[in-house]
Design an enzyme around this catalytic site. Structure first.
Site, mmCIF file in Angstrom:
data_model
loop_
_atom_site.group_PDB
_atom_site.id
_atom_site.type_symbol
_atom_site.label_atom_id
_atom_site.label_comp_id
_atom_site.label_asym_id
_atom_site.label_seq_id
_atom_site.Cartn_x
_atom_site.Cartn_y
_atom_site.Cartn_z
ATOM 1 N N PHE A 151 36.125 35.650 38.659
ATOM 2 C CA PHE A 151 36.122 34.227 39.015
ATOM 3 C C PHE A 151 37.377 33.510 38.537
ATOM 4 O O PHE A 151 37.448 32.290 38.578
ATOM 5 C CB PHE A 151 34.879 33.546 38.432
ATOM 6 C CG PHE A 151 33.592 34.141 38.936
ATOM 7 C CD1 PHE A 151 33.045 33.727 40.140
ATOM 8 C CD2 PHE A 151 32.943 35.143 38.227
ATOM 9 C CE1 PHE A 151 31.876 34.291 40.629
ATOM 10 C CE2 PHE A 151 31.771 35.717 38.694
ATOM 11 C CZ PHE A 151 31.230 35.285 39.907
ATOM 12 N N GLU A 154 43.985 31.390 39.797
ATOM 13 C CA GLU A 154 45.436 31.505 39.593
ATOM 14 C C GLU A 154 45.943 30.192 39.018
ATOM 15 O O GLU A 154 45.475 29.120 39.371
ATOM 16 C CB GLU A 154 46.127 31.820 40.923
ATOM 17 C CG GLU A 154 45.868 33.238 41.356
ATOM 18 C CD GLU A 154 46.422 33.551 42.743
ATOM 19 O OE1 GLU A 154 47.351 32.863 43.180
ATOM 20 O OE2 GLU A 154 45.906 34.482 43.373
ATOM 21 N N ASN A 207 32.456 30.797 45.974
ATOM 22 C CA ASN A 207 33.672 30.344 46.664
ATOM 23 C C ASN A 207 33.334 29.508 47.896
ATOM 24 O O ASN A 207 34.004 28.510 48.182
ATOM 25 C CB ASN A 207 34.546 31.541 47.051
ATOM 26 C CG ASN A 207 35.457 31.946 45.905
ATOM 27 O OD1 ASN A 207 35.414 31.344 44.839
ATOM 28 N ND2 ASN A 207 36.285 32.950 46.120
ATOM 29 N N PHE A 248 36.559 19.616 42.130
ATOM 30 C CA PHE A 248 36.637 19.946 43.562
ATOM 31 C C PHE A 248 36.238 18.760 44.448
ATOM 32 O O PHE A 248 35.718 18.940 45.529
ATOM 33 C CB PHE A 248 35.823 21.203 43.888
ATOM 34 C CG PHE A 248 36.528 22.446 43.412
ATOM 35 C CD1 PHE A 248 37.229 23.234 44.296
ATOM 36 C CD2 PHE A 248 36.537 22.782 42.070
ATOM 37 C CE1 PHE A 248 37.923 24.348 43.847
ATOM 38 C CE2 PHE A 248 37.231 23.883 41.611
ATOM 39 C CZ PHE A 248 37.932 24.671 42.501
ATOM 40 N N LEU A 249 36.503 17.559 43.939
ATOM 41 C CA LEU A 249 36.257 16.348 44.736
ATOM 42 C C LEU A 249 37.566 15.616 44.985
ATOM 43 O O LEU A 249 37.564 14.405 45.170
ATOM 44 C CB LEU A 249 35.275 15.418 44.015
ATOM 45 C CG LEU A 249 33.786 15.644 44.211
ATOM 46 C CD1 LEU A 249 32.985 14.474 43.645
ATOM 47 C CD2 LEU A 249 33.425 15.838 45.686
ATOM 48 N N CYS A 259 41.939 33.409 48.279
ATOM 49 C CA CYS A 259 40.491 33.629 48.148
ATOM 50 C C CYS A 259 39.634 32.766 49.062
ATOM 51 O O CYS A 259 38.880 33.298 49.867
ATOM 52 C CB CYS A 259 40.075 33.406 46.694
ATOM 53 S SG CYS A 259 40.687 34.694 45.612
ATOM 54 N N LYS A 319 48.766 26.131 45.350
ATOM 55 C CA LYS A 319 48.386 25.161 44.328
ATOM 56 C C LYS A 319 49.408 25.248 43.196
ATOM 57 O O LYS A 319 50.234 26.179 43.184
ATOM 58 C CB LYS A 319 46.965 25.394 43.830
ATOM 59 C CG LYS A 319 46.773 26.674 43.046
ATOM 60 C CD LYS A 319 45.351 26.700 42.520
ATOM 61 C CE LYS A 319 45.084 27.928 41.686
ATOM 62 N NZ LYS A 319 43.761 27.978 41.133
HETATM 63 N N1 LIG Z 1 43.823 36.134 43.236
HETATM 64 C C1 LIG Z 1 42.739 35.507 42.798
HETATM 65 O O1 LIG Z 1 42.788 34.357 42.363
HETATM 66 C C2 LIG Z 1 41.401 36.208 42.834
HETATM 67 C C3 LIG Z 1 40.334 35.679 42.093
HETATM 68 C C4 LIG Z 1 39.113 36.347 42.116
HETATM 69 C C5 LIG Z 1 38.951 37.499 42.877
HETATM 70 N N2 LIG Z 1 40.016 37.958 43.601
HETATM 71 C C6 LIG Z 1 39.827 39.210 44.360
HETATM 72 O O2 LIG Z 1 40.418 40.265 43.613
HETATM 73 C C7 LIG Z 1 40.994 41.231 44.501
HETATM 74 C C8 LIG Z 1 42.459 41.409 44.190
HETATM 75 O O3 LIG Z 1 43.107 40.183 44.432
HETATM 76 P P1 LIG Z 1 44.607 39.926 43.953
HETATM 77 O O4 LIG Z 1 44.929 38.519 44.279
HETATM 78 O O5 LIG Z 1 44.753 40.408 42.548
HETATM 79 O O6 LIG Z 1 45.375 40.925 44.940
HETATM 80 P P2 LIG Z 1 46.906 41.382 44.868
HETATM 81 O O7 LIG Z 1 47.317 41.603 46.268
HETATM 82 O O8 LIG Z 1 47.689 40.458 44.011
HETATM 83 O O9 LIG Z 1 46.850 42.794 44.103
HETATM 84 C C9 LIG Z 1 46.285 43.950 44.640
HETATM 85 C C10 LIG Z 1 47.022 45.144 44.051
HETATM 86 O O10 LIG Z 1 46.340 46.332 44.416
HETATM 87 C C11 LIG Z 1 47.326 47.332 44.682
HETATM 88 N N3 LIG Z 1 46.710 48.401 45.477
HETATM 89 C C12 LIG Z 1 46.376 48.390 46.790
HETATM 90 N N4 LIG Z 1 45.821 49.556 47.131
HETATM 91 C C13 LIG Z 1 45.774 50.340 46.017
HETATM 92 C C14 LIG Z 1 45.307 51.645 45.728
HETATM 93 N N5 LIG Z 1 44.744 52.394 46.665
HETATM 94 N N6 LIG Z 1 45.441 52.104 44.477
HETATM 95 C C15 LIG Z 1 46.031 51.340 43.515
HETATM 96 N N7 LIG Z 1 46.481 50.088 43.730
HETATM 97 C C16 LIG Z 1 46.348 49.588 44.963
HETATM 98 C C17 LIG Z 1 48.425 46.570 45.378
HETATM 99 O O11 LIG Z 1 49.646 47.275 45.362
HETATM 100 C C18 LIG Z 1 48.465 45.289 44.557
HETATM 101 O O12 LIG Z 1 49.342 45.387 43.471
HETATM 102 C C19 LIG Z 1 40.717 40.714 45.914
HETATM 103 O O13 LIG Z 1 39.538 41.288 46.386
HETATM 104 C C20 LIG Z 1 40.519 39.230 45.708
HETATM 105 O O14 LIG Z 1 39.703 38.649 46.690
HETATM 106 C C21 LIG Z 1 41.228 37.361 43.584
#
Ligand SMILES: NC(=O)c1ccc[n+]([C@@H]2O[C@H](COP(=O)([O-])OP(=O)(O)OC[C@H]3O[C@@H](n4cnc5c(N)ncnc54)[C@H](O)[C@@H]3O)[C@@H](O)[C@H]2O)c1
Length: 429
Positions: A151, A154, A207, A248-249, A259, A319
């Site tokens: 949760f 960024e 979300n 969030f308002l 996300c 953001k």
């Molecule tokens: N970014 C956010 O704020 C946030 C918050 C909560 C949940 N999430 C969820 O977390 C997940 C990751 O999001 P993120 O923003 O960190 O993504 P991101 O794109 O920043 O990072 C993903 C990473 O995974 C690597 N990757 C892809 N395939 C791979 C594999 N087979 N083996 C090893 N590494 C691999 C990529 O190279 C990349 O570095 C998503 O499902 C997203 O929805 C993101």
């Protein structure tokens, strides 16, 4: 609770994986990070931080001795039983989540009775159950599976990891669920331990709810513009109600990021695939799409046609305090402005490098003052503190025109007007 936290593996070192890895190292675990992006791993091995996230560089440096980086999954398998999966799950053309990276990880894990996949990536409800079926098909029945949705936000991800509102663990009651609960125990956060499907749904529903709140206040803002009310006052009055809350308002030009758009779409699609028409989410998405375009209407209202007009965009990231440009409102805005014949100059404190990969046809300025020089109108797109606190008298002296559109309702209209500029917010008088 175990006194010395166990080593873990983290697969995918993006925004979620890297912050979680550094966070678990801070709590005392040896952390084995794996990514298929060799450049990213090389940068991490050199001690560089591949993303902009406040406090992350310091946390990585503090725990460098406990953090290991590799492109070889074997390293994590050798040293850790719990393998946190934090690979991307971007949207497909149909709106469903693309689980190919998750499946690639599952395919690469050998049969084992000693390991567990702990899913941090956001996946549709039902994914855990089908992955466990895949384990069986691939002869990997011994692998354990835990859903542990993330949760963090960024921009404040480090603090969010260390002080979560809650930890959600969905599992089948085996050793792996207990081990994940133990890892999080030092944080003292409320724990929701539940079944896998419910844990997956907590993430999507959270979300979707937050996105709904944003679209709701944006529609109230649009009605305020028609009726003479001020949405900032309205939101203040609403937010003091405990049942509603003030977060969030903030009305503005819509939500973006990696996300909300994809998770709302994924939930809508998930419902649709199972035969349920999630009407409310259709409206949330449509309102958000239209909201991003309302700025164009405001520019037309004040400037007449946009052909040949110079528009400065302040802020590009979706953001403040991040360099993440995924689904940023600035992408839609800059494309619309260019289509309408404006010339666009943009400035963002940190997102320029990411923006250059996604936006074409605009100029990038090295500072906010450079961006506003000669502009007919300025749009505040991302409310970075340094942009909110600009010297607006200097802005006025550099602009050709006088229109300031506050896309985030983050500026003080009195300050803008005192500088001799014309203020237009979202739903503000
Ligand atoms: N970014 C956010 O704020 C946030 C918050 C909560 C949940 N999430 C969820 O977390 C997940 C990751 O999001 P993120 O923003 O960190 O993504 P991101 O794109 O920043 O990072 C993903 C990473 O995974 C690597 N990757 C892809 N395939 C791979 C594999 N087979 N083996 C090893 N590494 C691999 C990529 O190279 C990349 O570095 C998503 O499902 C997203 O929805 C993101």
């Amino acid at each position: 609770m175990s006194s010395s936290p166990q080593p873990i593996g983290v697969i995918g070192t993006g925004y979620v994986g890297l912050v979680s890895a550094a966070g678990f190292a801070e709590l005392g675990s040896e952390v084995w990070c794996v990514d298929i992006d060799a450049e990213k791993i090389a940068a991490l091995l050199r001690g560089e931080v591949p993303i902009y996230e406040p406090g992350l560089g310091e946390m990585l440096a503090r725990n460098a001795s406990r953090m290991h980086f590799s492109t070889d999954l074997g390293d994590a398998l050798e040293h850790a039983r719990l393998l946190f999966v934090a690979v991307g799950t971007p949207p497909t053309y149909s709106g469903d989540a693309d689980l190919s990276a998750v499946h690639a990880v599952v395919g690469a894990i050998p049969a084992s009775r000693d390991h567990a996949l702990v899913m941090k990536s956001t996946v549709p409800c039902g994914t855990g159950v089908s992955l466990r079926r895949v384990f069986t098909e691939q002869g990997k029945d011994g692998l354990a599976y835990v859903s542990c949705p993330e949760f963090l936000k960024e921009g404040s991800a480090v603090a969010d990891f260390l002080h979560p509102d809650r930890v959600v663990v969905g599992d089948t009651g085996d050793w792996a669920g207990d081990a994940v609960v133990d890892l999080y125990a030092p944080l003292g956060a409320p724990l929701v331990r539940t079944d896998i499907a419910s844990a997956e749904m907590v993430k999507l529903a959270s979300n979707a709810f937050l996105a709904t709140k944003i679209s709701f206040i944006n529609e109230i803002a649009n009605v305020c513009e028609e009726t003479g009310a001020d949405v900032v006052e309205v939101a203040r009055g609403m937010g003091l109600d405990d049942r509603i809350g003030s977060k969030f308002l903030q009305a503005g030009i819509g939500f973006g990021g990696s996300c909300f758009p994809k998770d709302v779409d994924a939930l809508k699609q998930l419902a649709g695939n199972s035969g349920y028409h999630f009407q409310l989410l259709n409206a949330v998405i449509e309102v958000n799409d239209l909201q991003k375009r309302r700025v164009i209407g405001k520019l037309h209202k004040h400037l007449g046609g946009l052909v040949g007009k110079r528009v400065a965009l302040l802020g590009l990231a979706f953001k403040p305090n991040t360099d993440d440009m995924r689904e940023a409102s600035s992408l839609v805005l800059s494309a619309r402005l260019i289509a309408d014949g404006s010339s666009v100059t943009a400035y963002d404190p940190v997102a320029e490098e990411q923006a250059r990969k996604l936006v074409t046809g605009i100029s990038f300025a090295g500072s906010a003052m450079e961006a506003v020089t000669g502009a007919d109108a300025v749009v505040l797109v991302t409310e970075w503190q340094e942009l909110v606190e600009l010297d607006w008298s200097e802005v006025a002296s550099r602009m050709t025109g006088s229109l300031i559109i506050d896309g985030r309702n983050a500026l003080d209209p009195g300050v803008i007007r005192a500088a001799g500029l014309l203020y237009e917010g979202i739903g503000r008088r």
